[in-house]
Scaffold this motif. Structure first.
Motif, short mmCIF file in Angstrom:
data_model
loop_
_atom_site.label_atom_id
_atom_site.label_comp_id
_atom_site.label_asym_id
_atom_site.label_seq_id
_atom_site.Cartn_x
_atom_site.Cartn_y
_atom_site.Cartn_z
N PRO A 76 0.79 -1.23 0.00
CA PRO A 76 0.00 0.00 0.00
C PRO A 76 0.82 1.27 0.00
N TYR A 77 2.09 1.18 0.41
CA TYR A 77 2.87 2.41 0.52
C TYR A 77 3.47 2.76 -0.83
N LEU A 78 2.62 2.95 -1.80
CA LEU A 78 3.02 3.32 -3.14
C LEU A 78 2.76 4.80 -3.35
N SER A 79 3.42 5.37 -4.33
CA SER A 79 3.23 6.80 -4.59
C SER A 79 1.84 7.05 -5.14
N ARG A 80 1.24 8.17 -4.73
CA ARG A 80 -0.08 8.59 -5.20
C ARG A 80 -1.12 7.47 -5.06
N TYR A 81 -1.10 6.83 -3.91
CA TYR A 81 -1.96 5.67 -3.67
C TYR A 81 -3.44 6.05 -3.74
N MET A 82 -3.85 7.11 -3.02
CA MET A 82 -5.25 7.51 -3.02
C MET A 82 -5.68 8.09 -4.37
N LEU A 83 -4.76 8.73 -5.09
CA LEU A 83 -5.08 9.25 -6.41
C LEU A 83 -5.44 8.11 -7.35
N LYS A 84 -4.67 7.03 -7.28
CA LYS A 84 -4.94 5.87 -8.13
C LYS A 84 -6.27 5.22 -7.73
N PHE A 85 -6.53 5.14 -6.44
CA PHE A 85 -7.79 4.58 -5.97
C PHE A 85 -8.97 5.45 -6.42
N SER A 86 -8.80 6.77 -6.37
CA SER A 86 -9.88 7.67 -6.77
C SER A 86 -10.19 7.54 -8.25
N LEU A 87 -9.13 7.39 -9.06
CA LEU A 87 -9.35 7.21 -10.50
C LEU A 87 -10.12 5.92 -10.77
N MET A 88 -9.81 4.88 -10.02
CA MET A 88 -10.54 3.62 -10.20
C MET A 88 -11.95 3.72 -9.64
N GLY A 89 -12.08 4.32 -8.45
CA GLY A 89 -13.38 4.37 -7.79
C GLY A 89 -14.42 5.17 -8.55
N TRP A 90 -14.00 6.26 -9.18
CA TRP A 90 -14.95 7.10 -9.92
C TRP A 90 -14.84 6.91 -11.43
N GLY A 91 -13.69 6.45 -11.91
CA GLY A 91 -13.47 6.34 -13.34
C GLY A 91 -14.03 5.07 -13.97
N VAL A 92 -13.82 3.92 -13.31
CA VAL A 92 -14.30 2.66 -13.88
C VAL A 92 -15.83 2.64 -14.03
N PRO A 93 -16.61 3.04 -13.01
CA PRO A 93 -18.06 3.10 -13.21
C PRO A 93 -18.47 4.06 -14.32
N LEU A 94 -17.73 5.17 -14.46
CA LEU A 94 -18.04 6.13 -15.51
C LEU A 94 -17.87 5.51 -16.89
N ILE A 95 -16.83 4.70 -17.06
CA ILE A 95 -16.60 4.04 -18.34
C ILE A 95 -17.76 3.10 -18.67
N VAL A 96 -18.24 2.38 -17.66
CA VAL A 96 -19.33 1.42 -17.87
C VAL A 96 -20.62 2.13 -18.28
N VAL A 97 -20.99 3.18 -17.55
CA VAL A 97 -22.27 3.84 -17.85
C VAL A 97 -22.20 4.63 -19.15
N VAL A 98 -21.06 5.23 -19.45
CA VAL A 98 -20.93 5.96 -20.72
C VAL A 98 -21.01 4.98 -21.89
N THR A 99 -20.37 3.82 -21.74
CA THR A 99 -20.44 2.80 -22.79
C THR A 99 -21.88 2.32 -22.98
N THR A 100 -22.59 2.12 -21.87
CA THR A 100 -23.99 1.69 -21.95
C THR A 100 -24.84 2.73 -22.68
N LEU A 101 -24.59 4.00 -22.40
CA LEU A 101 -25.34 5.07 -23.05
C LEU A 101 -24.96 5.21 -24.52
#
Length: 604
Positions: free
Chosen positions: A353-378
């Motif tokens: 867990p002690y990686l650089s920009r750990y929370m930034l990477k998690f935030s991109l996954m947490g908000w970005g992956v669902p966005l890709i799914v719903v935009v693709t669906t639309l």
């Protein structure tokens, strides 16, 4: 019954065969009501199935007998026409392609109904293609519809039914009203509007007035209107059928809206608490918890508004509502999965867990992956989102909701996504429990002597809620346990915000301490230089004095000793921030060691 059902197994039914079936059903209706009570639902479905398959010349067909009338009319599903019917007797049925409002209405009609041209406006393209015919049934003899729960003082009128290819249609621009004549009533009599529920009286069927009301009533005629609500369970209703029993659906709806309202309040309190006190946000699990709470809050608020927004009959508004509801549902799943991933990395992989920009990477996954799914669906088809109906109730009513309309999009974009996250969370939960049990046995001196079995149970429940495992109840909503599973699913998930507040805010000593320091007054207020604060500071200093030595030793030791040592600290930190630890002093010490380790490995 079996022979008649076999006659209707083909793709079409001739008028001669259809007339025989209608005559048989009509004769049965004149039989013993006690014998018919067990056949009511099968006979109703038999007549509806006949209407779908009846072959006739021209644009309409009418079959009648002494006690039953069946009228069917073909329509253009691309431009649904106004349709009306008036039934004067079994030999005089007026089926028109224009509204009765343009024709002089006859007061002697036994039953009548108008279908507006906007009837199919809320249907999906697939459903509109099915809407190629409308059908009307009129049961003059009500002996088939006996309800054992009614007393002998209750009289049932003739029964009028109408549907479009047996589709559930509601949320109309123009209401459909049914008018039925009955025996002359005195002023002392009262009338009620009801519909036949297949699930009442242990599946034998019965009358239900849920969501129905009287529009107008005279001694000779009564006009009725019905509506229904939506329950939280439809977000993960794997069968996509809703709850068939209107009473159970209404109860689930009440639980849902009350639960979502309560959750929204406590999720807001949790967010304000963590964002107001910076000290509570110094650790990764706390930051993940805030993101999860924010997503759950928007999901609850949007769900509460969905049913209201669907009443506007605005297709673009409904698509937007369904789009964002889908997005926040997936983001809630994702952040629960990221919480599980963080636990795995912290406890099993140790220093990962002690990686650089750990929370930034998690935030991109947490908000970005669902966005890709719903935009693709639309992007694939905007009509994947829109108005849907759940619960095909007898009487033509259903539940309205702005949600995913296409089954493939739903099962891929919601169910499959959820199953992947759920399996991850479940595996991590099991691994974490096994790993911490092993650590507990290997390091019994690190365990609090005051820690009870109830504390462990509370800790496990807190983890289950945080990882979103209660959503897994949707996987059991099948067969005989479907209704209990839906109740449990609705209760736990509509109240999830309250549970998160209790287990990850209210019971945490450091959170309560912040409340007492900065929000309370009088005797409840806790001074920053109180005895607890001095003790915690002293303990933290004495413990931290050894921390650099420990870290220094870790850097020069072999790999096995590194893993074993960090297992203790990392797992403790995760447990503290997940609401597992109830020791306030260790909370301060372990979190500080956690941050010291981060500063040497690189700030996340």
């Amino acid at each position: 019954m079996g022979d008649m059902e076999k006659l209707l197994e083909g793709s079409s039914v001739s008028q001669s065969v259809g007339k025989k079936v209608i005559d048989i059903v009509s004769n049965l209706m004149n039989g013993d009501p006690q014998v018919l009570s067990g056949l009511t639902n099968r006979l109703i479905r038999l007549v509806d199935n006949l209407a779908l398959k009846l072959d006739f010349q021209g644009d309409s067909g009418i079959l009648s007998s002494t006690s039953l009338v069946l009228a069917v009319r073909t329509v253009d599903w691309t431009n649904f026409p106004e349709t009306s019917i008036e039934i004067f007797n079994t030999d005089n049925v007026q089926l028109r392609g224009i509204s009765r409002s343009r024709v002089k209405r006859s007061a002697s009609a036994m039953g009548s109904v108008d279908l507006p041209s906007s009837l199919t406006a809320g249907l999906s393209p697939e459903e509109k293609q099915q809407a190629s015919r409308v059908q009307f049934t009129f049961y003059i003899n009500n002996s088939l519809f006996k309800d054992s729960s009614l007393d002998n003082q209750t009289a049932v009128s003739a029964v009028l039914g109408s549907s479009v290819a047996n589709l559930s249609i509601s949320n109309l621009k123009e209401n459909i009203t049914f008018t039925i004549s009955h025996m002359n009533l005195s002023l002392d009599n009262s009338t009620s509007c009801v519909f036949w529920s297949f699930t009442k009286n242990n599946g034998s069927g019965g009358w239900d007035d849920t969501g129905c009301s009287v529009v107008t009533a005279t001694p000779e005629h009564t006009t009725c209107s019905c509506n229904h609500l939506t329950s939280f369970a439809i977000l993960l209703d794997l069968s996509r059928e809703g709850v068939p029993d209107p009473l159970q659906s209404k109860i689930l709806t009440f639980i849902t809206y009350i639960g979502c309202g309560i959750s929204s309040v406590f999720l807001a309190v949790t967010l304000i608490t963590y964002m107001l006190f910076e000290k509570l946000l110094r650790d990764i699990p706390a930051k993940i918890l805030v993101q999860l709470c924010f997503s759950l809050l928007l999901l609850n608020l949007l769900f509460l508004l969905d049913g209201w927004l669907s009443d506007y009959n605005n297709n673009n508004l409904c698509i937007s509502t369904a789009f964002f509801l889908h997005y926040f549902l997936l983001s809630s799943f994702t952040w629960a999965g990221l919480e599980a991933l963080h636990m795995y990395l912290s406890i099993v992989r140790v220093f990962t867990p002690y990686l650089s920009r750990y929370m930034l990477k998690f935030s991109l996954m947490g908000w970005g992956v669902p966005l890709i799914v719903v935009v693709t669906t639309l992007a694939v088809d905007k009509n994947n989102y829109g108005l849907v109906q759940f619960g095909n109730y007898t009487g033509g009513t259903a539940d309205n909701f702005c949600w995913l309309r296409n089954d493939i999009a739903y099962y891929v974009g919601v169910v499959a996504y959820f199953v992947l996250v759920f399996v991850l969370c479940l595996i991590v939960f099991i691994v974490v429990m096994v790993q911490l049990s092993r650590i507990k046995k290997q390091n019994p001196h690190n365990q609090s002597p005051n820690r009870s079995a109830m504390t462990d149970v509370r800790s496990i429940v807190g983890l289950v809620l945080l990882l979103g495992l209660t959503w897994g109840l949707a996987l059991f909503s099948w067969g005989e346990i479907r209704l209990p599973a839906l109740y449990l699913f609705t209760i736990f998930n509509s109240l999830l915000g309250l549970f998160v507040f209790i287990f990850h805010c209210a019971v945490k000593e450091n959170v309560r301490r912040m409340w007492r320091m900065y929000l309370c007054c009088g005797n409840m207020r806790l001074a920053e230089n109180s005895e607890w604060s001095r003790t915690a500071t002293h303990n933290k200093s004495s413990n931290l004095s050894a921390a650099p030595k420990t870290i220094s030793v870790l850097q020069h030791s072999n790999r096995s000793s590194t893993v074993a040592s960090d297992h203790t600290n990392s797992s403790s930190s995760v447990f503290v921030d997940s609401g597992i630890s109830d020791r306030s002093n260790s909370d301060v010490v372990l979190n500080e060691i956690h941050r010291r380790s981060q500063s040497q490995q690189g700030e996340p």
